[in-house]
Structure formats: structure tokens, C-alpha cells
Design a protein around this motif. Sequence first.
Motif, PDB file in Angstrom:
ATOM      1  N   LEU A  31       0.845  -1.191   0.000  1.00  0.00           N
ATOM      2  CA  LEU A  31       0.000   0.000   0.000  1.00  0.00           C
ATOM      3  C   LEU A  31       0.881   1.241   0.000  1.00  0.00           C
ATOM      4  O   LEU A  31       1.555   1.551   0.980  1.00  0.00           O
ATOM      5  N   ARG A  32       0.869   1.956  -1.116  1.00  0.00           N
ATOM      6  CA  ARG A  32       1.692   3.146  -1.258  1.00  0.00           C
ATOM      7  C   ARG A  32       1.135   4.303  -0.434  1.00  0.00           C
ATOM      8  O   ARG A  32      -0.006   4.275   0.033  1.00  0.00           O
ATOM      9  N   SER A  33       1.945   5.335  -0.277  1.00  0.00           N
ATOM     10  CA  SER A  33       1.534   6.494   0.518  1.00  0.00           C
ATOM     11  C   SER A  33       0.347   7.227  -0.094  1.00  0.00           C
ATOM     12  O   SER A  33      -0.399   7.917   0.620  1.00  0.00           O
ATOM     13  N   ASP A  34       0.158   7.072  -1.415  1.00  0.00           N
ATOM     14  CA  ASP A  34      -0.975   7.742  -2.066  1.00  0.00           C
ATOM     15  C   ASP A  34      -2.244   6.899  -2.044  1.00  0.00           C
ATOM     16  O   ASP A  34      -3.251   7.262  -2.651  1.00  0.00           O
ATOM     17  N   GLY A  35      -2.207   5.737  -1.352  1.00  0.00           N
ATOM     18  CA  GLY A  35      -3.396   4.917  -1.192  1.00  0.00           C
ATOM     19  C   GLY A  35      -3.573   3.827  -2.225  1.00  0.00           C
ATOM     20  O   GLY A  35      -4.528   3.046  -2.137  1.00  0.00           O
ATOM     21  N   ARG A  36      -2.676   3.728  -3.201  1.00  0.00           N
ATOM     22  CA  ARG A  36      -2.784   2.693  -4.228  1.00  0.00           C
ATOM     23  C   ARG A  36      -2.017   1.444  -3.813  1.00  0.00           C
ATOM     24  O   ARG A  36      -0.950   1.536  -3.208  1.00  0.00           O
ATOM     25  N   TRP A  37      -2.567   0.270  -4.161  1.00  0.00           N
ATOM     26  CA  TRP A  37      -1.864  -0.992  -3.946  1.00  0.00           C
ATOM     27  C   TRP A  37      -0.955  -1.265  -5.137  1.00  0.00           C
ATOM     28  O   TRP A  37      -1.387  -1.208  -6.286  1.00  0.00           O
ATOM     29  N   ASP A  38       0.310  -1.552  -4.850  1.00  0.00           N
ATOM     30  CA  ASP A  38       1.327  -1.738  -5.887  1.00  0.00           C
ATOM     31  C   ASP A  38       1.846  -3.171  -5.823  1.00  0.00           C
ATOM     32  O   ASP A  38       2.364  -3.602  -4.785  1.00  0.00           O
ATOM     33  N   ALA A  39       1.709  -3.923  -6.914  1.00  0.00           N
ATOM     34  CA  ALA A  39       2.240  -5.289  -6.967  1.00  0.00           C
ATOM     35  C   ALA A  39       3.754  -5.231  -7.144  1.00  0.00           C
ATOM     36  O   ALA A  39       4.259  -4.577  -8.064  1.00  0.00           O
ATOM     37  N   GLN A  40       4.494  -5.901  -6.250  1.00  0.00           N
ATOM     38  CA  GLN A  40       5.953  -5.849  -6.275  1.00  0.00           C
ATOM     39  C   GLN A  40       6.539  -7.255  -6.210  1.00  0.00           C
ATOM     40  O   GLN A  40       5.918  -8.181  -5.678  1.00  0.00           O
ATOM     41  N   VAL A  41       7.750  -7.389  -6.753  1.00  0.00           N
ATOM     42  CA  VAL A  41       8.507  -8.640  -6.700  1.00  0.00           C
ATOM     43  C   VAL A  41       9.908  -8.306  -6.210  1.00  0.00           C
ATOM     44  O   VAL A  41      10.557  -7.398  -6.740  1.00  0.00           O
ATOM     45  N   ARG A  42      10.375  -9.025  -5.197  1.00  0.00           N
ATOM     46  CA  ARG A  42      11.715  -8.796  -4.671  1.00  0.00           C
ATOM     47  C   ARG A  42      12.404 -10.136  -4.413  1.00  0.00           C
ATOM     48  O   ARG A  42      11.775 -11.087  -3.951  1.00  0.00           O
ATOM     49  N   GLU A  43      13.704 -10.186  -4.699  1.00  0.00           N
ATOM     50  CA  GLU A  43      14.508 -11.338  -4.317  1.00  0.00           C
ATOM     51  C   GLU A  43      15.237 -11.005  -3.016  1.00  0.00           C
ATOM     52  O   GLU A  43      15.793  -9.909  -2.867  1.00  0.00           O
ATOM     53  N   VAL A  44      15.212 -11.942  -2.074  1.00  0.00           N
ATOM     54  CA  VAL A  44      15.758 -11.724  -0.732  1.00  0.00           C
ATOM     55  C   VAL A  44      16.714 -12.864  -0.407  1.00  0.00           C
ATOM     56  O   VAL A  44      16.343 -14.038  -0.487  1.00  0.00           O
ATOM     57  N   TYR A  45      17.936 -12.503  -0.047  1.00  0.00           N
ATOM     58  CA  TYR A  45      18.966 -13.495   0.279  1.00  0.00           C
ATOM     59  C   TYR A  45      19.094 -13.591   1.792  1.00  0.00           C
ATOM     60  O   TYR A  45      19.377 -12.594   2.467  1.00  0.00           O
ATOM     61  N   ASP A  46      18.876 -14.785   2.327  1.00  0.00           N
ATOM     62  CA  ASP A  46      18.915 -15.009   3.773  1.00  0.00           C
ATOM     63  C   ASP A  46      20.152 -15.834   4.113  1.00  0.00           C
ATOM     64  O   ASP A  46      20.221 -17.025   3.829  1.00  0.00           O
ATOM     65  N   ARG A  47      21.137 -15.176   4.723  1.00  0.00           N
ATOM     66  CA  ARG A  47      22.356 -15.864   5.158  1.00  0.00           C
ATOM     67  C   ARG A  47      22.508 -15.825   6.672  1.00  0.00           C
ATOM     68  O   ARG A  47      23.573 -16.120   7.208  1.00  0.00           O
ATOM     69  N   GLY A  48      21.434 -15.453   7.374  1.00  0.00           N
ATOM     70  CA  GLY A  48      21.502 -15.347   8.824  1.00  0.00           C
ATOM     71  C   GLY A  48      22.090 -14.019   9.258  1.00  0.00           C
ATOM     72  O   GLY A  48      22.490 -13.190   8.438  1.00  0.00           O
TER      73      GLY A  48
END
Length: 203
Positions: A31-48
Motif C-alpha cells: 500500500l503506497r503512501s498515495d493509497g494505491r496498492w502496488d504489486a511488487q517482486v523482490r529477491e531476498v537473500y537469507d544468510r543469517g
Amino acid sequence: MKQPSDRLRNVRRETLSDAWYTLYRYRYEYLRSDGRWDAQVREVYDRGNGAAVLLYDPGRSRVLLTRQFRMPTLVNGNDGGLLVEVCAGLLDNDHPEVAIRKEILEETGYAVGAVEKVLEAYSTPGAVTEKLHYYLAAYSPEMKTGAGGGVEAESEDIELLEYTYEEALGAVASGDIRDAKTLVILQYAALFGPLRQGWQPGQ
């Protein structure tokens, strides 16, 4: 302002790789600050999470740093791949203080006394989950109990480097030290800790 949990919906996660650490792909709507829902894709690297420590000798006005080969830096412009760093390592499910004491002994061969936690910070928040716990610890020559150099079974080959306080800060200014965690803790020590002019233990 809405809390982050109120600004996310339809969160989905898939594992892309777990050959060493784990790489995830997250799909969600934010949910963006202007009230719109934005579809996003992110890659996240978990190494602890990890811990890092600046070892300083108040009697001789020196810090103890390490130098080792870092393949990712070699492929991104660091000629030779060697990097000067503070002693550091992953927690591996240990308490941060337990983990950093283990790293100090393995990497440097010093059995230090008190360690002081001074900071927590996210290393690369745009892509990596890792949070680092930063410590200061005094050392002196008589605390040396082992060879250091890292754990051979983990392919570690660590060289120890002693700098005077002035040399360490000079290496920051000149760009000779280019490791982010090392820059952070040296700058902290120069502003608030043992590298600050007039600093006394216990301050």
C-alpha cells in the motif's frame, strides 16, 4: 501512518536456491503512501545474522584487523580480491556475544575479556536479510593464546594486521579500507569510542 503489516497483502514466497544460503523470491502488494496498492517482486537473500568486533589495544593505541580473500569483491573490481576487515562472522544460532568471542579466538588467536555491544545495523537492506551486531573489545599481547588465521576446514586463510589508530583512520580516509562493516565500527570508535581523542575506558 499504517504499520508495515497493514500495508502488505497477498504475500507469497518461493525458494530459488538453497545450495549455500537461501535465496527467496517474494511477491506481494504494498500500500503506497498515495493509497494505491502496488504489486511488487523482490529477491531476498537469507544468510543469517552476524557479529563484528573492533579489537583495540588502549595501551599501545593500536587496532587489530584481518585480511582475507573475498571472491565477490574480486568479480566487482577489487584487484586480487583481498579485503581488510574487522573480525566478524555469522551467528550460526549462537547469541551474538558467544559468536563474536568464538570468531575472535578462531580468526586472531586472542582470548579477550569484556566485549561491549555498541550497534546493530542491517548490512544490505535492499536485498539481504543480514543484521550485524557490532562490538568493541580491548586486547593486549598477553591475551594471545592461539595462532588464529581462521578455521582451515572452512577454507579460511586469514592474515592479521595491526594498525595504529592514526593509520587505521588514515586508511579509511584514503579508501584503502573498503569493507562497509569495518568503516562503520571504525567511524563509531572515532566519534564515540577508543579512537576518539581524550577517550578513557569506561566512558
